[in-house]
Structure formats: structure tokens, C-alpha cells
Design an enzyme around this catalytic site. Structure first.
Site, PDB file in Angstrom:
ATOM      1  NE  ARG A   1      -3.522   0.270   2.528  1.00 22.93           N
ATOM      2  CZ  ARG A   1      -4.656   0.497   1.885  1.00 22.93           C
ATOM      3  NH1 ARG A   1      -5.190  -0.464   1.145  1.00 22.93           N
ATOM      4  NH2 ARG A   1      -5.274   1.663   1.927  1.00 22.93           N
TER       5      ARG A   1
ATOM      6  CD  GLU B   1       2.360  -3.607 -20.759  1.00 24.63           C
ATOM      7  OE1 GLU B   1       3.509  -3.514 -20.338  1.00 24.63           O
ATOM      8  OE2 GLU B   1       1.526  -2.710 -20.605  1.00 24.63           O
TER       9      GLU B   1
ATOM     10  CG  HIS C   1      -1.904   5.502 -46.581  1.00 30.73           C
ATOM     11  ND1 HIS C   1      -1.850   6.130 -47.803  1.00 30.73           N
ATOM     12  CD2 HIS C   1      -2.907   6.123 -45.908  1.00 30.73           C
ATOM     13  CE1 HIS C   1      -2.738   7.098 -47.858  1.00 30.73           C
ATOM     14  NE2 HIS C   1      -3.397   7.130 -46.720  1.00 30.73           N
TER      15      HIS C   1
ATOM     16  CE  LYS D   1      -1.418  -1.742 -19.935  1.00 35.67           C
ATOM     17  NZ  LYS D   1      -0.729  -0.566 -20.349  1.00 35.67           N
TER      18      LYS D   1
ATOM     19  CD  GLU E   1      -2.109   2.210 -22.350  1.00 32.21           C
ATOM     20  OE1 GLU E   1      -1.078   2.582 -22.943  1.00 32.21           O
ATOM     21  OE2 GLU E   1      -2.067   1.545 -21.308  1.00 32.21           O
TER      22      GLU E   1
HETATM   23  C1  AGP Z   1       2.921   0.197 -19.513  1.00 33.10           C
HETATM   24  O1  AGP Z   1       1.925  -0.752 -19.217  1.00 33.10           O
HETATM   25  C2  AGP Z   1       4.319  -0.348 -19.302  1.00 33.10           C
HETATM   26  N1  AGP Z   1       4.483  -0.906 -18.027  1.00 33.10           N
HETATM   27  C3  AGP Z   1       5.399   0.658 -19.683  1.00 33.10           C
HETATM   28  O2  AGP Z   1       5.210   0.995 -21.022  1.00 33.10           O
HETATM   29  C4  AGP Z   1       5.432   1.963 -18.867  1.00 33.10           C
HETATM   30  O3  AGP Z   1       4.300   2.744 -19.166  1.00 33.10           O
HETATM   31  C5  AGP Z   1       6.690   2.754 -19.272  1.00 33.10           C
HETATM   32  O4  AGP Z   1       7.819   1.999 -18.917  1.00 33.10           O
HETATM   33  C6  AGP Z   1       6.770   4.135 -18.611  1.00 33.10           C
HETATM   34  O5  AGP Z   1       6.845   3.979 -17.219  1.00 33.10           O
HETATM   35  P1  AGP Z   1       6.686   5.297 -16.300  1.00 33.10           P
HETATM   36  O6  AGP Z   1       5.311   5.818 -16.539  1.00 33.10           O
HETATM   37  O7  AGP Z   1       6.919   4.826 -14.901  1.00 33.10           O
HETATM   38  O8  AGP Z   1       7.730   6.291 -16.760  1.00 33.10           O
END
Ligand code: AGP
Length: 609
Positions: A27, A489, A505, A486, A482
């Protein structure tokens, strides 16, 4: 979020406090402290950093006594340094408090208390609560705590301890969790179940507004009007690991579901009492300051970069200032053109991403003004930027960013509205409409995650595909990026996002029968064009899942499936449309047996270039 513990009993408080805080470190973990009444005085021990530093500090002289409170901090107001660590004491050392949440009117109260002769030792909002108690105390501990609660505004879990009443702790909560663990000749207080699960399986869940007086052999519940409440015992069945995740299977799912609360914590303290403007005490900008720069750069990585793309749209639309968005690892190698008339905004959940930090340093070297938008108080970007806006999302444990993204969007939306207000680009009625839409978001976010069955079905149906497209136009394209990140990854599916207008294109060559394509279609200005893109895709027999707003009854005519989100201001759609994409990624990863919270090859904070 912070972790709170309390102990009253015949055993040693320190043992429970340190064990309980260990279980609550998820937390918050930038500093920790305990306070124990040893029969003569209240001994307070604090340290910066993880809990181990505190354990190391007191290992040869652990305070003894059967009454105590403890805290592990996730800083929101005041940097993570020892003086800001909880517990906090009044001027006399006779009253002590630990707190989770945000006391929104702390500045006003602090000024009043200083006028009354109180001396503050920290920069925290929390400390006002214990000086207030000292000020109003008239011998009746419970009544005095009630008086304190009449004066403070905001969200809190609070536990008070007094040397004058060594047989009890008094706790209360508003919009933050607090539970009472019921033992034999001892009772426990904690922010969350993991802290007490090894001591007892019997608990009382404190309700908003209740004041609970905890003694070693009695627990008294007082409603906010002073009437007695009933001690309803809750039997804990979770195991410890499940309890840390709040009963969710993974931190990622927990953090997706925390978004309504996280966004509420981000926006509430920044909306003026009359609801007619955005206040940013951290910035104190005026028209003169805004006229000192003519261009903005937004620089970030990954999810934060995708959030910055939405931020660009907000600022250009509402403030009419040009914004350039850069991937941090590219920024400093392209000889960017910044000077004293540029504002560089770095966005980073962790505040420690090395590429983003390096970009910040480059921007400063070129003379730009700098602002950090980050979730971690006292992080490197927070310390090195001239100004900082915190997103107050609470710790994000899962590698895949979710609540960080939505709170970053909320923060950038408020920044754009704040700047537009200063420049008088927005009429007062329009400002109120935007702010009301913002205030409805937490509840609407909750609605987007009420029924996940359809998303679970898609995840099973398409989760074994090796390729998925995400497409959209305008703001929908930023969210498509985004969504693709998600999915790729955490499920390892090769997901790509394209501007819908770009398909012809090149990418259209990859559209084949059965390819799942997620199409976001929430931006009216480009809606018809997006429909045309859907037709292009359907002509190749791909499978199209549309993401639309609830009042759209057209899209279903052109797609195979539709997921709808509540109607809000079009600018705020990204905060809602991203949720089904987060959930789709989550359930696809589950279907593929992936390690959702710790995906292969990745780290939560990329502190290497
Ligand atoms: C996003 O889900 C990833 N874990 C990664 O792209 C992350 O957003 C990126 O490493 C940036 O991290 P930060 O926001 O702590 O700088």
C-alpha cells in the site's frame, strides 16, 4: 494509499505493528514509523525507505508496551523524508496520529493552528489532525476526536492515540479502508485484512463516519451522531496472498477496479468548492506565466507516452497552444528545438524511467521550463522538474499500467482546463459543463467494469490469435495505441494500433479473414470516416469489435460485436474506452496462462536506457 496498523492488548504492540506493516507494504513504502506507549511516555520511531530500514533502526531497542500505532507511507503531501513519515505528534507529544488519505482543507487549518501557537514539524496534511485534537481536547477523548472530524474535509482513515488514555485507540474513516481485528485480550486495527490475518480471522469492517473506540477487551462503535453502533463480526476466509490483492486474483485486476477511486482522488482536491474552476495550488500559474511560453513539449515512454498524446489533444483544443509529443528515448537524440519560451512536461508513473529523466535534463539544459506529471512523490522527475503535478493514484504494482494511465489523463485534462481558465478561452458555463462531466467520471468508470462477461468471452474467443489490430481516429487512435500495448505486453499477442485512415497506406495488406480488429468510434467529427474504415475491413472478412458510447445505435450495423461505455464529454471518452481494452488484455492473458502481474522480459520501472 498508505498502510495503517494499531494494537491494544496484553502482548507487545511492536510485534504486531511491524508484522502488520510488512503485510501492508504494497500500500506504500517510501517511509514508515511506529509509536508505542511504554507506561511513561509515547516513543515514536520513524525511518525513510522500506520498512526494513525501520526494523534495522530499532532492532537493538524495540519499544515495549501494549498500546501502539504504525504506518507505512505512500507520500501525497510532503516529500518522503523522515520528518514527513507518520506517526505525527502534537506539540506536547501526548497525542499521536496515523492517517491514510488526503485532508483537503489542511492548509486553512494549518494557518489557523499556527496562529493559535502550534508548531508544525512536517509538510504533511496529516499533522493538522493531531494539533487540532490537542487544541480541542477537553478531557473527553471520544468527544474531542468527534470535534476534529467536524473540522477536517477530505478522505481519511485515522487512528489517534493519547498518553492520557493508555487503554484505548480511537479510529475513524471516510472513503478509505479500516478494519478492526478481534482477538483474545487484544484487538487490532489495520487498513486491510493482510495485516491481521495471522492474528485473527474475526474482524469488524469500519463504516464511513463511524468512530470506533478500541480497548484490549472491548470495541465500541459510535455513529457520527453519537449513537451506539452494532459490532457485526466478519469472518475472514481469504489466504494472505489473496488478501493483499484485495481478493482479486492479480494486482492488475485490482488496479483496474481501483480506477474509480484513483480518479476521484486525483480530481477531488483540484475542483474549486463552487465547481466552477480547476484549482492547482501546486502551480499558482497566471496569465503572465502562461504568456512566457509559446510551445509545449510532452515527453514520456510507453503508457505515459500514450497518455501524453491525449494530453496534447486537450491542450491544443482548450488552450490553443502548440504541443509536440516525443518518445523520451528519441527526444534527446534528435536535437530538439527548445528554449526559454518552451514548457517541457514529462509524464511518468514511477518518476524513475531513465529515458524520461534524461529527456527532462536535456530540456532543462536547453532552457525550457519544466513540469513533471508523476505518481510517486519525491521521485527523481518530481525532484528535478521545476514543478510537479501528482496523479495520486496510489501504488501501482502490476507491470502493466492501468490506473496510472487514467489518472494521468484526468490530470492533463484538468491542466488544460486550468490553463484555458487563466487564458479565458472557455466560457464559465462551458467550464462548469466540463467540470461536471469530470466529476461524473468515477461513477461512470465503475459502470464500465460492472459486466465483464462479454469481454471474457471475446478474450477466450480471440485470445489465441497471434495478431490483433486496434484502430481509431483522433482521440480514439491514442487509446487504440494504449489498448494494443496492454494486449501485447501481458498476453504476448502481436497487437498493433493504427490510425484508421492509415490502413489503406499499407496495413490493410495484413487484414485477412478472421483477423480480430478492435475499432474505437467515439469521436463524432470523424465517425463517418471510421465507418468507412470498418467497411474496408469487413470487405476482407475480418472480425470487428466496436467500442462506442451508449447513445450510438448505428455502429452495431457495421461490426460483429459492440462494447459500449457511458456517455460523457467527448474529450473524456478515452478515460472510459480504455477500460474494456484493459480488461480484454487481462482476460486474454489469463486465457493464455500468462503471468499477468509480471510479464516476461519487462519491469515495472525501466531505470536503464
Ligand atoms: C505500460 O503498461 C508499461 N508498463 C510501460 O510501457 C510503462 O508505461 C513505461 O515503462 C513508462 O513507465 P513510467 O510511466 O513509470 O515512466
Amino acid at each position: 494509499m498508505c498502510g495503517i496498523v494499531g494494537y491494544v492488548g496484553e502482548g507487545q504492540a511492536a510485534s504486531f505493528l511491524l508484522d502488520g506493516l510488512t503485510r501492508l507494504e504494497y500500500r506504500g513504502y517510501d517511509s514508515a514509523g511506529i509509536a508505542i506507549y511504554d507506561g511513561q511516555k509515547i516513543q515514536v520511531e520513524k525511518s525513510v525507505g522500506r520498512l526494513d530500514s525501520l526494523k534495522e533502526k530499532i532492532k537493538d531497542a524495540v519499544p515495549l508496551g501494549g498500546l501502539g500505532i504504525g504506518h507505512t507511507r505512500w507520500a501525497t503531501h510532503g516529500r518522503p523524508v523522515e520528518m514527513n513519515a507518520h506517526p505525527h505528534t502534537d506539540c506536547t507529544g501526548e497525542f499521536v496520529v496515523v492517517h491514510n488519505g488526503i485532508i483537503e482543507n489542511y492548509l486553512t487549518l494549518k494557518e489557523e493552528l499556527i496562529q493559535q501557537g502550534h508548531t508544525f514539524k512536517s509538510d504533511t496534511d496529516t499533522e493538522v489532525a493531531v494539533h487540532l485534537l490537542e487544541e480541542v481536547y477537553d478531557g473527553d477523548f471520544e468527544k474531542s476526536v468527534r470535534e476534529v472530524l467536524h473540522r477536517i474535509e477530505g478522505s481519511y482513515s485515522l487512528v489517534f492515540m493519547s498518553k492520557k488514555h493508555p487503554d484505548r485507540l480511537i479510529c475513524t474513516k471516510q472513503d478509505n479502508p479500516l478494519i478492526i481485528g478481534l482477538g483474545e485480550c487484544e484487538n487490532f486495527i489495520a487498513s486491510d485484512i493482510p495485516a491481521i490475518i495471522d492474528r485473527t480471522r474475526r474482524a469488524y469492517i469500519v463504516k464511513d463516519g463511524e468512530i470506533v473506540v478500541v480497548k484490549k477487551d472491548a470495541v465500541k462503535i459510535l455513529h457520527h451522531d453519537g449513537t451506539l453502533g452494532k459490532l457485526e463480526v466478519f469472518h475472514i476466509t481469504w489466504n494472505a496472498e489473496a488478501a493483499e490483492k484485495g481478493g482479486y486474483e492479480h494486482f492488475m485486476l485490482k488496479e483496474i477496479h481501483e480506477q474509480p477511486k484513483a480518479v476521484r482522488n486525483t480530481i477531488s482536491p483540484r475542483i474549486a468548492k463552487d465547481g466552477c474552476s480547476i484549482v492547482m495550488d501546486e502551480l499558482q500559474w497566471d496569465a503572465e506565466y502562461l504568456s512566457s511560453f509559446h510551445k509545449i513539449f510532452m515527453i514520456a515512454c510507453g503508457t505515459a507516452y500514450h497518455a501524453a498524446l491525449v494530453g496534447k489533444y486537450y491542450i491544443e483544443k482548450l488552450v490553443r497552444l502548440p504541443v509536440e509529443v516525443d518518445i523520451a528515448s528519441e527526444f534527446r537524440y534528435r536535437s530538439p528545438i527548445l528554449d526559454e519560451q518552451t514548457l517541457a512536461i514529462v509524464v511518468s508513473q514511477s518518476g524513475e524511467t531513465s529515458d524520461t529523466l534524461a529527456a527532462l535534463r536535456e530540456a532543462k539544459k536547453l532552457g525550457a521550463k519544466t513540469l513533471a506529471i508523476t505518481n510517486v512523490v519525491g521521485s527523481s522527475v518530481a525532484r528535478e522538474a521545476e514543478q510537479v503535478l501528482y496523479t495520486w493514484a496510489g501504488p501501482e504494482i502490476a507491470v502493466a499500467s492501468t490506473k496510472a494511465y487514467t489518472t494521468q489523463l484526468a490530470t492533463m485534462f484538468m491542466l488544460a482546463v486550468y490553463m484555458a481558465g487563466i487564458k479565458k478561452n472557455i466560457s464559465s458555463p462551458r467550464m462548469q459543463v466540463l467540470i461536471q462531466a469530470l466529476q461524473r467520471l468515477p461513477e461512470q468508470l465503475g459502470k464500465t467494469m460492472e459486466d465483464v462477461e462479454q469481454i471474457k468471452t471475446f478474450a477466450k474467443q480471440y485470445g489465441f490469435r497471434e495478431d490483433v489490430f486496434f484502430i481509431g481516429r483522433s482521440l480514439d487512435y491514442s487509446v487504440a495505441l494504449e489498448g494494443a500495448l496492454k494486449l501485447k505486453e501481458i498476453s504476448y499477442i502481436h497487437a498493433e494500433a493504427y490510425a484508421a485512415g492509415e490502413l489503406k497506406h499499407g496495413p490493410l495488406a495484413l487484414v485477412v479473414e478472421g483477423l480480430p480488429v478492435i475499432v474505437l468510434a467515439t469521436q463524432k467529427k470523424v465517425y463517418e470516416k471510421t465507418i468507412s474504415n470498418i467497411k474496408e475491413i469487413k470487405a476482407r472478412d475480418a472480425v470487428v469489435i466496436g467500442i462506442a458510447v451508449e447513445d450510438d445505435h448505428e455502429l452495431e450495423k457495421y461490426v460483429d460485436h459492440v462494447i459500449k461505455v457511458p456517455v460523457t464529454e467527448e474529450l473524456l471518452n478515452p478515460l472510459l474506452t480504455v477500460v474494456p481494452l484493459q480488461l480484454l488484455a487481462y482476460y486474454a492473458a489469463i486465457a493464455r496462462g500468462c503471468d499477468v502481474d509480471k510479464p516476461r522480459n519487462l519491469a515495472k520501472s525501466v531505470t536503464v536506457e
